[in-house]
Design an enzyme around this catalytic site. Structure first.
Site, mmCIF file in Angstrom:
data_model
loop_
_atom_site.group_PDB
_atom_site.id
_atom_site.type_symbol
_atom_site.label_atom_id
_atom_site.label_comp_id
_atom_site.label_asym_id
_atom_site.label_seq_id
_atom_site.Cartn_x
_atom_site.Cartn_y
_atom_site.Cartn_z
ATOM 1 N N ASP A 1 0.890 -1.170 0.112
ATOM 2 C CA ASP A 1 0.052 -0.072 0.046
ATOM 3 C C ASP A 1 0.816 1.206 0.087
ATOM 4 O O ASP A 1 0.407 2.326 0.535
ATOM 5 C CB ASP A 1 -1.096 0.046 1.114
ATOM 6 C CG ASP A 1 -1.708 -1.287 1.244
ATOM 7 O OD1 ASP A 1 -2.338 -1.566 -0.045
ATOM 8 O OD2 ASP A 1 -1.831 -1.794 2.342
ATOM 9 N N THR B 1 -5.828 -11.377 2.708
ATOM 10 C CA THR B 1 -7.007 -10.709 2.122
ATOM 11 C C THR B 1 -8.195 -11.608 1.607
ATOM 12 O O THR B 1 -9.121 -11.135 1.159
ATOM 13 C CB THR B 1 -6.247 -9.952 0.591
ATOM 14 O OG1 THR B 1 -5.860 -11.374 0.034
ATOM 15 C CG2 THR B 1 -5.243 -9.154 0.915
ATOM 16 N N GLN C 1 2.418 -5.928 -3.484
ATOM 17 C CA GLN C 1 2.599 -6.287 -2.125
ATOM 18 C C GLN C 1 4.031 -5.732 -1.862
ATOM 19 O O GLN C 1 4.350 -4.713 -2.216
ATOM 20 C CB GLN C 1 2.934 -7.858 -1.748
ATOM 21 C CG GLN C 1 1.360 -8.581 -1.764
ATOM 22 C CD GLN C 1 0.890 -8.712 -3.036
ATOM 23 O OE1 GLN C 1 1.506 -9.250 -4.000
ATOM 24 N NE2 GLN C 1 -0.420 -8.417 -3.376
ATOM 25 N N LYS D 1 2.535 2.053 -4.883
ATOM 26 C CA LYS D 1 3.279 1.531 -6.050
ATOM 27 C C LYS D 1 2.737 1.586 -7.265
ATOM 28 O O LYS D 1 3.116 1.880 -8.516
ATOM 29 C CB LYS D 1 3.572 -0.301 -5.725
ATOM 30 C CG LYS D 1 4.718 -0.328 -4.815
ATOM 31 C CD LYS D 1 4.699 -1.793 -4.892
ATOM 32 C CE LYS D 1 3.343 -2.460 -4.379
ATOM 33 N NZ LYS D 1 2.903 -2.040 -2.998
ATOM 34 N N GLY E 1 -3.988 -4.201 -4.862
ATOM 35 C CA GLY E 1 -5.052 -3.212 -5.290
ATOM 36 C C GLY E 1 -4.368 -2.261 -5.678
ATOM 37 O O GLY E 1 -4.024 -1.271 -4.959
ATOM 38 N N HIS E 2 -3.999 -2.035 -7.090
ATOM 39 C CA HIS E 2 -3.212 -0.866 -7.446
ATOM 40 C C HIS E 2 -4.236 0.522 -8.177
ATOM 41 O O HIS E 2 -4.809 0.335 -9.028
ATOM 42 C CB HIS E 2 -2.100 -1.054 -8.739
ATOM 43 C CG HIS E 2 -1.049 -1.937 -8.020
ATOM 44 N ND1 HIS E 2 -0.334 -2.584 -8.899
ATOM 45 C CD2 HIS E 2 -1.007 -2.452 -6.760
ATOM 46 C CE1 HIS E 2 0.756 -3.296 -8.164
ATOM 47 N NE2 HIS E 2 0.252 -3.215 -6.889
HETATM 48 P P1 IMP Z 1 -2.349 -12.518 1.342
HETATM 49 O O1 IMP Z 1 -1.313 -12.218 0.455
HETATM 50 O O2 IMP Z 1 -3.714 -12.268 0.919
HETATM 51 O O3 IMP Z 1 -2.174 -13.998 1.646
HETATM 52 O O4 IMP Z 1 -2.176 -11.913 2.601
HETATM 53 C C1 IMP Z 1 -1.047 -12.096 3.441
HETATM 54 C C2 IMP Z 1 -0.640 -10.812 4.170
HETATM 55 O O5 IMP Z 1 -0.145 -9.971 3.299
HETATM 56 C C3 IMP Z 1 -1.894 -10.062 4.850
HETATM 57 O O6 IMP Z 1 -1.487 -9.483 6.045
HETATM 58 C C4 IMP Z 1 -2.248 -8.904 4.030
HETATM 59 O O7 IMP Z 1 -3.075 -7.941 4.299
HETATM 60 C C5 IMP Z 1 -0.979 -8.834 3.414
HETATM 61 N N1 IMP Z 1 -1.146 -8.265 1.952
HETATM 62 C C6 IMP Z 1 -1.410 -8.839 0.760
HETATM 63 N N2 IMP Z 1 -1.255 -8.247 -0.280
HETATM 64 C C7 IMP Z 1 -1.383 -6.999 0.024
HETATM 65 C C8 IMP Z 1 -1.262 -5.638 -0.668
HETATM 66 O O8 IMP Z 1 -1.544 -5.734 -1.927
HETATM 67 N N3 IMP Z 1 -1.140 -4.770 0.189
HETATM 68 C C9 IMP Z 1 -1.150 -4.533 1.655
HETATM 69 N N4 IMP Z 1 -0.767 -5.824 2.215
HETATM 70 C C10 IMP Z 1 -1.229 -6.887 1.555
#
Ligand code: IMP
Length: 471
Positions: free
Chosen positions: A37, A156, A245, A40, A64-65
């Protein structure tokens, strides 16, 4: 003196890399330098003006860009931001796990908003993320949280962990396999057999039907991207790798197990695109002027509630994918030094400086300290349990004025020269503390609210961006 056999002497020739790959260096990598977040998407979109190909290299619908254009706003989850520009091919790359039905919806939304201007492509090596992965993700995270609420990762819920687990366990389905019906059906049989203990999976027949429909709709976009990218290297056309990420959510180098399941580092970006390291010219780390984190896991510089509420409100800090409020706090230079080293950052983009405008002073964490006096300055602990007892050490930097319309107008006209002096000094402090020049500063959500600056650390003007791509 020993000489390598002739056929081994030039690694580029021996490895079959195109001429010029080693010297033209036309690949730039954008990565998240905090916990995700960092804006990027906005920085990638800004740099995409100079790109011919933009490649998302990992993750999937967890990203989520958010992009704000005069024509409207859009949040891209699985498509590369490259598709928002004429003459650019936006590739959802080999390292991704892509949910096909959501991809179709995202393309439709862009078409409806008349924002699908570039060419979308999905790598035939990207893996298919299935609705069963989403169910499994929720089930797994509930299992962790049932054991102890603080152990839930707070994913997420988009199925990322299970999709990568299947990829590495060799149970997965690749986009190139969607048109091979027998293989596809056999793989689905195995997946349902293996996951039979997971409750509430969608009926197999229904999933197969929607998968085939989406596969057919997407088939014109599924390609082997190797010829595209190596052709681009050969012709010295600029390629931009769009990280999703963040390095601190990397499966190996992040705050495990509170991480995502891919490698959002610069090395991971190369694997996720299928490119060799010699072609990289720049690695740009994106960080906010403060810090946020969504989901579980350590966050040492989290602000006290009143300050956190302020940052959340002024910064609009809610997850672009899940809508969850983000934890907010202060810039952590321990982590930024670690990320800079791990990823070989050549520059930083500092975003959302406007959010801090009007504060009297801005706290910045320069070290962690334990009760016994031990200091940590350039890396976080490996084990989560070792975060206990660590306290951030802050310095307070002088604040800068609010970004009123007169200032933003001057920034548009004059560029980085118009940045307030206290902000310039803040950026110089970040450079001095991390050893990385701050090259880009973003002061608003709009595409044109970014300035490029000269490093105060080296005093050298930056090289011009790789060839302005003629469209
Ligand atoms: P996952 O990628 O959905 O498995 O989530 C794993 C961890 O990464 C969680 O704490 C999410 O909130 C965080 N996370 C995954 N994708 C993003 C992103 O695009 N922005 C911020 N945090 C993310």
């Amino acid at each position: 003196m020993w000489h390598a056999p002739a056929h081994r002497r030039n690694p580029f020739q021996a490895g079959g890399l195109p001429r010029g790959t080693g010297t033209s260096m036309t690949v730039r990598i954008v990565i998240g330098a905090q916990y995700g977040d960092e804006a990027k998407g906005k920085i990638t979109d800004y740099l995409a003006a100079d790109a011919r190909y933009v490649v998302r290299t990992g993750g999937g619908p967890n990203a989520g860009h958010s992009i704000h254009l005069p024509e409207g706003s859009v949040i891209l989850h699985q498509l590369s931001v490259g598709v928002l520009r004429h003459g650019v091919t936006g590739i959802s790359g080999p390292g991704m796990v892509v949910q096909p039905m959501r991809f179709v919806d995202e393309m439709r939304e862009l078409e409806e908003k008349k924002l699908l201007l570039g060419e979308p492509v999905i790598s035939d090596r990207a893996h298919v993320l299935l609705p069963i992965h989403e169910v499994e993700d929720a089930w797994e995270d509930a299992l962790r949280a049932r054991q102890d609420p603080s152990r839930g990762i707070g994913t997420t819920g988009r199925g990322i962990g299970p999709a990568y687990a299947d990829r590495y366990g060799r149970w997965g389905i690749r986009y190139g396999e969607l048109s091979h019906l027998d293989t596809l059906r056999a793989r689905l049989d195995l997946l349902y057999e293996r996951k039979r203990l997971i409750p509430n999976l969608p009926p197999r027949a229904e999933l197969e039907r929607s998968l085939l429909e989406a596969g057919e709709r997407l088939s014109p976009y599924i390609r082997d991207v190797d010829p595209l990218l190596f052709g681009a290297l050969e012709r010295e056309e600029p390629i931009l790798l769009e990280g999703a990420q963040s390095a601190l959510l990397d499966i190996d180098f992040g705050t495990y197990p509170f991480v995502t399941s891919s490698h959002p580092t610069s090395a991971g970006a190369l694997v996720g695109a299928g490119l060799p390291p010699q072609c990289v010219s720049e690695v740009i780390g994106v960080a906010k002027a403060y810090a946020t984190r969504v989901g579980g896991g350590p966050f040492l510089t989290r602000a006290e509630p009143r300050e956190e509420e302020y940052l959340q409100r002024i910064g609009g800090e809610r997850g672009a994918t899940t809508g969850r409020p983000r934890g907010c706090g202060w810039l952590d230079l321990v982590l930024l030094r670690y990320v800079a080293r791990l990823n070989g950052l050549t520059s930083l983009a500092i975003t959302k400086v406007d959010v801090l405008g009007g504060l009297e002073s801005v706290p910045v964490c320069t070290a962690y300290v334990r009760p016994d006096g031990t200091r940590w300055t350039d890396r976080p602990p490996t084990a989560i349990d070792d975060y206990a007892g660590l306290e951030p050490v802050y310095v307070r930097r002088p604040g800068w004025p609010e970004f009123h319309p007169r200032l933003t107008e001057r920034l548009r006209r004059e560029g980085a020269r118009a940045l307030p002096r206290a902000l310039q000094e803040f950026l110089a402090f970040v450079e001095q503390e991390t050893g990385v020049p701050v090259e880009y500063v973003s002061y608003g959500a709009q595409r044109d609210e970014t300035v490029r600056r000269t490093s105060s650390r080296t005093g050298r003007p930056r090289p011009e961006p790789i060839s302005r791509w003629a469209k």
